[in-house]
Scaffold this active site. Structure first.
Site, mmCIF file in Angstrom:
data_model
loop_
_atom_site.group_PDB
_atom_site.id
_atom_site.type_symbol
_atom_site.label_atom_id
_atom_site.label_comp_id
_atom_site.label_asym_id
_atom_site.label_seq_id
_atom_site.Cartn_x
_atom_site.Cartn_y
_atom_site.Cartn_z
ATOM 1 N N THR A 47 105.600 -3.785 -48.380
ATOM 2 C CA THR A 47 104.261 -3.523 -47.671
ATOM 3 C C THR A 47 104.133 -2.042 -47.573
ATOM 4 O OG1 THR A 47 103.329 -3.452 -45.396
ATOM 5 C CG2 THR A 47 105.862 -3.730 -45.330
ATOM 6 N N CYS A 61 97.400 -2.460 -49.902
ATOM 7 C CA CYS A 61 97.945 -3.588 -49.261
ATOM 8 C C CYS A 61 98.453 -4.470 -50.089
ATOM 9 C CB CYS A 61 97.140 -4.042 -48.391
ATOM 10 S SG CYS A 61 97.475 -5.723 -47.525
#
Length: 231
Positions: A83, A196
């Site tokens: 992430t 992202c």
């Protein structure tokens, strides 16, 4: 082959992409029935998201540090946080780990520099777009970072948490993202970083003439290189 450690589940929607890309990468390089040696520790994203919303990054760091140490003790040779946003606590993990951390922003900066890109637009969660922890990793590599306007940042952030992390892929949201990408290009961005790990589920290079750098793909490819080279 080294053993790759993965901290995933943030969200699991993109973690499965990591798993697929890493195994495909190893197969492509070694051939035959080869696949990756890896250890995955998948967190409950609801708990992580709650800490983000509460701005309790100390507790978030403790949560990821515990998970990272579990991966290390299981035998991983290096670690990936699957992430972008949670790299906000990357320094805390590096402080306690005895194995290297492959930082997603560093891997992305290396790819950008190799491609001669020094001015990029950045899409991601509000944390990634607005706080310094991520942008500064690129800026330190002499890469200028442009972010969307405040309303655009809010829309990009909301799509990530309310749709992509839940597996919802909507054409209307893709159209909104493409408008933001075009606006960044008009501001002089040579490329746009999909900062992202879920954005690549929504927007593909075939959707826009603007050059895209998908951090999930870059991070996974870098993991394969680390696993198969001596360092």
């Amino acid at each position: 082959m080294k053993t790759i450690g993965l901290l995933g589940g943030m969200s699991w929607e993109s973690t499965q992409t990591y798993y697929q890309l890493i195994n495909q990468g190893v197969r492509d390089k070694l051939g035959g029935l080869h696949s990756a040696n890896l250890i995955l520790n998948s967190l409950d994203f609801a708990q992580v998201e709650q800490l983000q919303a509460q701005d309790d990054w100390e507790a978030a760091a403790a949560l990821l540090t515990k998970a990272g140490l579990q991966v290390q003790h299981a035998g991983a040779d290096f670690l990936l946080i699957c992430t972008n946003t949670m790299h906000k606590v990357a320094d805390a993990l590096e402080a306690v780990l005895d194995i290297p951390l492959l930082h997603i922003a560093d891997a992305t900066a290396t790819r950008l520099k190799a491609e001669g890109i020094d001015r990029v637009g950045l899409l991601g969660t509000a944390f990634t777009m607005e706080q310094a922890f991520y942008r500064q990793r690129l800026i330190r590599r002499d890469i200028e970072v442009i972010t969307p306007s405040a309303p655009e940042r809010e829309r990009v952030h909301r799509v990530i948490y309310e749709e992509l992390c839940k597996g919802l892929i909507l054409d209307t949201s893709r159209d909104d993202y493409l408008r933001v990408i075009e606006a960044l290009a008009l501001q002089g961005a040579q490329a746009v970083v999909l900062g992202c790990t879920e954005i690549g589920l929504l927007v593909k290079q075939t959707d826009t003439p603007v050059r895209l750098f998908d951090t999930t793909e870059i991070h996974a490819a870098s993991a394969v290189d680390w696993a198969l080279t001596t360092r």
